[in-house]
Design an enzyme around this catalytic site. Structure first.
Site, PDB file in Angstrom:
ATOM      1  N   HIS A 184      -4.153  58.085  41.096  1.00 28.52           N
ATOM      2  CA  HIS A 184      -4.579  56.869  41.785  1.00 28.52           C
ATOM      3  C   HIS A 184      -4.934  55.744  40.821  1.00 28.52           C
ATOM      4  O   HIS A 184      -5.040  54.586  41.227  1.00 28.52           O
ATOM      5  CB  HIS A 184      -5.776  57.170  42.699  1.00 28.52           C
ATOM      6  CG  HIS A 184      -5.694  56.488  44.028  1.00 28.52           C
ATOM      7  ND1 HIS A 184      -5.283  55.185  44.179  1.00 28.52           N
ATOM      8  CD2 HIS A 184      -5.964  56.944  45.271  1.00 28.52           C
ATOM      9  CE1 HIS A 184      -5.316  54.855  45.458  1.00 28.52           C
ATOM     10  NE2 HIS A 184      -5.709  55.902  46.149  1.00 28.52           N
ATOM     11  N   ASP A 188      -0.968  53.417  44.136  1.00 33.18           N
ATOM     12  CA  ASP A 188      -1.688  53.645  45.387  1.00 33.18           C
ATOM     13  C   ASP A 188      -0.745  54.243  46.418  1.00 33.18           C
ATOM     14  O   ASP A 188       0.429  54.505  46.148  1.00 33.18           O
ATOM     15  CB  ASP A 188      -2.316  52.346  45.909  1.00 33.18           C
ATOM     16  CG  ASP A 188      -1.296  51.222  46.091  1.00 33.18           C
ATOM     17  OD1 ASP A 188      -0.087  51.529  46.236  1.00 33.18           O
ATOM     18  OD2 ASP A 188      -1.706  50.054  46.096  1.00 33.18           O
TER      19      ASP A 188
END
Length: 209
Positions: A184, A188
């Protein structure tokens, strides 16, 4: 793996890919090939992943010095279970530029040499993204662990027949669950979704792989 789970904030996505068009194309292609060169579904899926990550370069590379460093080419790591236990992940260099036939030949060669302990050093250098395929083990979905310093791993399961509605009609179609495990810090969910949907779209047009 401990380092990966400790340092990488993973997120996970999955999608179901209709493999009917890909398998039909593969069967037609195999009728033209000698037995030793015939394709398996994994070759088509690997090529689709390689092309998809070329189109979504945010997941093709490494996390280094607190930032994402994109790879110069697609070095597709292929997770191989070894006869004595454990895993190796040799890479297919420039995987996005290979034909499906070339991917198949390279895959057979890498698996054989990995299990025979005959990999070259260049083939074990850091891949830019890894694929793990557990379909031949009967697993329907695999959510893997990202191999640092990579930022993404694609998991492929077993092709199974499932009821699917196509143009308003219900029928049984061959489908595979494709998953993404990603860092992350580098990407995303929207970026990850683009990778999986691009892979799906490519497999619906197998003649263009």
């Amino acid at each position: 793996m401990s380092r990966s789970k400790r340092e990488i904030p993973h997120f996970y996505l999955s999608t179901t890919v209709d493999m009917a068009a890909a398998l039909e194309w593969m069967r037609a292609r195999n009728r033209e090939l000698p037995l030793s060169a015939r394709l398996v579904p994994a070759a088509l899926m690997l090529k689709a992943v390689a092309l998809a990550v070329r189109k979504v370069p945010e997941l093709n590379g490494h996390w280094a010095d607190d930032g994402f460093v994109p790879a110069e080419d697609v070095r597709l790591g292929v997770a191989v279970s070894l006869r004595g236990g454990g895993l190796a992940a040799p890479s297919l260099a420039h995987a996005d530029t290979l034909s499906v036939d070339e991917v198949m030949a390279a895959l057979k060669d890498l698996v054989a040499r990995a299990r025979g302990g005959r990999l070259r050093a260049s083939e074990t250098a850091d891949p830019s993204l890894t694929v793990t395929n557990l379909g031949d083990q009967g697993v329907e979905a695999v959510f893997g662990v990202v191999y640092p310093p990579q930022v993404a791993l694609v998991g492929l399961g077993r092709i199974v027949g499932r009821p699917v509605a196509v143009n308003g009609l219900l029928g049984v179609r061959p489908v595979v669950t494709a998953t993404l495990s990603a860092d992350h810090r580098a990407a995303d969910g929207a970026t990850g979704a683009r990778l999986l949907t691009t892979m799906d779209r490519l497999l619906q047009q197998p003649e263009e792989l």
